[in-house]
Design a protein around this motif. Structure first.
Motif, PDB file in Angstrom:
ATOM      1  N   LEU A  67       0.822  -1.210   0.000  1.00 18.69           N
ATOM      2  CA  LEU A  67       0.000   0.000   0.000  1.00 18.69           C
ATOM      3  C   LEU A  67       0.859   1.266   0.000  1.00 18.69           C
ATOM      4  CD1 LEU A  67      -2.798  -1.030   2.509  1.00 18.69           C
ATOM      5  CD2 LEU A  67      -3.040  -0.697   0.047  1.00 18.69           C
ATOM      6  N   LEU A  68       2.009   1.201   0.648  1.00 21.58           N
ATOM      7  CA  LEU A  68       2.890   2.366   0.693  1.00 21.58           C
ATOM      8  C   LEU A  68       3.671   2.572  -0.603  1.00 21.58           C
ATOM      9  CD1 LEU A  68       4.273   2.015   4.325  1.00 21.58           C
ATOM     10  CD2 LEU A  68       2.807   3.850   3.467  1.00 21.58           C
ATOM     11  N   ASP A  69       3.743   1.535  -1.431  1.00 19.93           N
ATOM     12  CA  ASP A  69       4.460   1.616  -2.707  1.00 19.93           C
ATOM     13  C   ASP A  69       3.543   2.266  -3.742  1.00 19.93           C
ATOM     14  OD1 ASP A  69       6.106   1.309  -4.888  1.00 19.93           O
ATOM     15  OD2 ASP A  69       5.935  -0.871  -4.970  1.00 19.93           O
ATOM     16  N   ILE A  70       3.377   3.568  -3.608  1.00 22.50           N
ATOM     17  CA  ILE A  70       2.387   4.301  -4.399  1.00 22.50           C
ATOM     18  C   ILE A  70       2.654   4.225  -5.898  1.00 22.50           C
ATOM     19  CG2 ILE A  70       1.449   6.603  -4.817  1.00 22.50           C
ATOM     20  CD1 ILE A  70       1.008   6.787  -2.011  1.00 22.50           C
ATOM     21  N   ASP A  71       3.908   4.339  -6.306  1.00 23.94           N
ATOM     22  CA  ASP A  71       4.190   4.353  -7.742  1.00 23.94           C
ATOM     23  C   ASP A  71       4.521   2.963  -8.300  1.00 23.94           C
ATOM     24  OD1 ASP A  71       6.595   4.174  -6.470  1.00 23.94           O
ATOM     25  OD2 ASP A  71       7.492   5.928  -7.410  1.00 23.94           O
ATOM     26  N   ASP A 101      -6.805   4.067  -0.032  1.00 22.60           N
ATOM     27  CA  ASP A 101      -7.335   5.172  -0.833  1.00 22.60           C
ATOM     28  C   ASP A 101      -6.220   5.936  -1.531  1.00 22.60           C
ATOM     29  OD1 ASP A 101      -9.930   4.531  -0.149  1.00 22.60           O
ATOM     30  OD2 ASP A 101     -10.049   6.013   1.475  1.00 22.60           O
ATOM     31  N   ASN A 102      -5.132   6.180  -0.814  1.00 20.58           N
ATOM     32  CA  ASN A 102      -3.998   6.883  -1.418  1.00 20.58           C
ATOM     33  C   ASN A 102      -3.418   6.087  -2.577  1.00 20.58           C
ATOM     34  OD1 ASN A 102      -4.201   9.017   0.346  1.00 20.58           O
ATOM     35  ND2 ASN A 102      -2.568   8.310   1.693  1.00 20.58           N
ATOM     36  N   LYS A 103      -3.278   4.789  -2.390  1.00 12.29           N
ATOM     37  CA  LYS A 103      -2.736   3.922  -3.434  1.00 12.29           C
ATOM     38  C   LYS A 103      -3.652   3.935  -4.660  1.00 12.29           C
ATOM     39  CE  LYS A 103      -0.302   0.274  -4.958  1.00 12.29           C
ATOM     40  NZ  LYS A 103       1.081  -0.028  -4.878  1.00 12.29           N
ATOM     41  N   LYS A 104      -4.942   3.802  -4.432  1.00 15.82           N
ATOM     42  CA  LYS A 104      -5.910   3.792  -5.520  1.00 15.82           C
ATOM     43  C   LYS A 104      -5.853   5.109  -6.304  1.00 15.82           C
ATOM     44  CE  LYS A 104     -10.184   4.124  -4.419  1.00 15.82           C
ATOM     45  NZ  LYS A 104     -11.539   3.945  -3.909  1.00 15.82           N
ATOM     46  N   ASN A 105      -5.798   6.231  -5.594  1.00 11.19           N
ATOM     47  CA  ASN A 105      -5.725   7.535  -6.245  1.00 11.19           C
ATOM     48  C   ASN A 105      -4.417   7.711  -7.009  1.00 11.19           C
ATOM     49  OD1 ASN A 105      -8.259   8.309  -5.347  1.00 11.19           O
ATOM     50  ND2 ASN A 105      -7.450   9.251  -3.481  1.00 11.19           N
ATOM     51  N   ALA A 106      -3.327   7.244  -6.441  1.00  9.96           N
ATOM     52  CA  ALA A 106      -2.030   7.368  -7.108  1.00  9.96           C
ATOM     53  C   ALA A 106      -1.993   6.546  -8.392  1.00  9.96           C
ATOM     54  CB  ALA A 106      -0.906   6.937  -6.167  1.00  9.96           C
ATOM     55  N   VAL A 107      -2.540   5.341  -8.360  1.00  8.18           N
ATOM     56  CA  VAL A 107      -2.583   4.501  -9.559  1.00  8.18           C
ATOM     57  C   VAL A 107      -3.426   5.188 -10.633  1.00  8.18           C
ATOM     58  CG1 VAL A 107      -3.462   2.315 -10.491  1.00  8.18           C
ATOM     59  CG2 VAL A 107      -2.125   2.332  -8.377  1.00  8.18           C
ATOM     60  N   TRP A 108      -4.569   5.736 -10.240  1.00  8.82           N
ATOM     61  CA  TRP A 108      -5.436   6.432 -11.186  1.00  8.82           C
ATOM     62  C   TRP A 108      -4.715   7.635 -11.789  1.00  8.82           C
ATOM     63  CZ3 TRP A 108      -7.585  11.386 -11.112  1.00  8.82           C
ATOM     64  CH2 TRP A 108      -8.545  11.634 -12.104  1.00  8.82           C
ATOM     65  N   LEU A 109      -4.030   8.429 -10.953  1.00 13.60           N
ATOM     66  CA  LEU A 109      -3.296   9.596 -11.454  1.00 13.60           C
ATOM     67  C   LEU A 109      -2.153   9.193 -12.381  1.00 13.60           C
ATOM     68  CD1 LEU A 109      -3.186  11.920  -8.314  1.00 13.60           C
ATOM     69  CD2 LEU A 109      -4.361  12.352 -10.477  1.00 13.60           C
TER      70      LEU A 109
END
Length: 130
Positions: A67-71, A101-109
């Motif tokens: 989850l912390l591995d955003i990119d 939520d942060n991970k999901k948003n980062a993947v979308w972005l």
């Protein structure tokens, strides 16, 4: 970094020991650890002695790192992981939900950014052909 260190000073030493292990296994110049290296570390024979005081299983810790591995580059900031572990012990659900939520948003972005970049490349190619 200072906030993590200050909070750790108030925490029990197992977290400090775990952070020391992460640093020794990680890419210390960047302050990162590869998720693959973390997985290997968590499946060693003595990992139970390390994780038991943290009240986490290897699967929970691997999930937290994912989850912390955003990119999605396979690397996690050691300080962020330690801070997340401290928060996890306090209340798991809000931390996990927030990270998800942060991970999901980062993947979308990231996908949106790639689509926009590809569209601009296509426009540039069309413009040059005319």
């Amino acid at each position: 970094d200072a906030m993590v260190s200050e909070s750790m000073a108030q925490q029990a030493t197992p977290l400090q020991t775990f952070k020391g292990l992460l640093i020794s296994e990680g890419e210390t110049k960047e302050g990162l650890i590869r998720r693959k290296k973390l997985r290997e570390m968590l499946h060693r024979e003595n990992s139970a002695m390390i994780l038991e005081p943290l009240q986490m299983s290897p699967e929970q810790l691997e999930g937290l790192a994912k989850l912390l591995d955003i990119d999605d580059d396979g690397k996690v900031c050691i300080d962020e992981l330690v801070l997340a572990i401290m928060q996890w012990n306090g209340s798991a659900n809000p931390v996990a939900n927030s990270l998800y939520d942060n991970k999901k948003n980062a993947v979308w972005l990231n996908q949106l950014s790639k689509s926009i970049f590809d569209a601009f490349l296509e426009l540039g190619v069309r413009y040059r052909l005319q």
